[in-house]
Design a protein around this motif. Structure first.
Motif, PDB file in Angstrom:
ATOM      1  N   ALA A  89      25.631  30.758 145.873  1.00 33.82           N
ATOM      2  CA  ALA A  89      26.288  31.765 145.038  1.00 33.82           C
ATOM      3  C   ALA A  89      27.795  31.810 145.327  1.00 33.82           C
TER       4      ALA A  89
ATOM      5  N   VAL B 148      25.409  40.655 137.688  1.00 23.98           N
ATOM      6  CA  VAL B 148      26.750  40.373 138.197  1.00 23.98           C
ATOM      7  C   VAL B 148      27.679  41.351 137.496  1.00 23.98           C
TER       8      VAL B 148
ATOM      9  N   VAL C  72      19.006  36.414 140.757  1.00 27.32           N
ATOM     10  CA  VAL C  72      20.070  37.403 140.614  1.00 27.32           C
ATOM     11  C   VAL C  72      19.669  38.425 139.564  1.00 27.32           C
TER      12      VAL C  72
ATOM     13  N   HIS D 273      28.259  40.675 147.869  1.00 25.26           N
ATOM     14  CA  HIS D 273      26.806  40.672 147.671  1.00 25.26           C
ATOM     15  C   HIS D 273      26.207  41.979 148.133  1.00 25.26           C
TER      16      HIS D 273
ATOM     17  N   THR E 272      21.775  31.994 137.423  1.00 29.91           N
ATOM     18  CA  THR E 272      20.352  31.884 137.081  1.00 29.91           C
ATOM     19  C   THR E 272      20.001  30.453 136.691  1.00 29.91           C
TER      20      THR E 272
ATOM     21  N   TRP F 175      21.098  41.253 143.842  1.00 29.06           N
ATOM     22  CA  TRP F 175      19.952  40.363 143.979  1.00 29.06           C
ATOM     23  C   TRP F 175      18.665  41.140 143.741  1.00 29.06           C
TER      24      TRP F 175
ATOM     25  N   VAL G 245      27.523  40.747 143.180  1.00 27.41           N
ATOM     26  CA  VAL G 245      26.262  40.109 142.824  1.00 27.41           C
ATOM     27  C   VAL G 245      25.126  40.985 143.333  1.00 27.41           C
TER      28      VAL G 245
END
Length: 62
Positions: A51, A27, A24, A60, A18, A39, A37
């Motif tokens: 990232a 996490v 984001v 992700h 951030t 989003w 992660v």
């Protein structure tokens, strides 16, 4: 059954992302030891690359 431990590494990773301006949501740490992660919106390729440089090997969500 015990509660899972709070992982400080997740908070540190979230703060680093951030601070770089990434959008984001969260996490987290998966059971296999990989960071995940989450989003707020689908990331661009540039955001995903940044990232990955901050947190190598992270997975992700879309």
């Amino acid at each position: 059954m015990r509660k899972p431990k709070v992982i400080d590494g997740c908070k540190v990773a979230f703060d680093r992302m951030t601070a770089q301006g990434l959008d984001v949501r969260n996490v987290s740490l998966r059971k296999d030891g990989a960071f995940l992660v989450s989003w707020n919106r689908p990331p661009t390729e540039a955001e995903r690359a940044l990232a990955n440089s901050l947190l190598p090997g992270a997975l992700h969500d879309a």
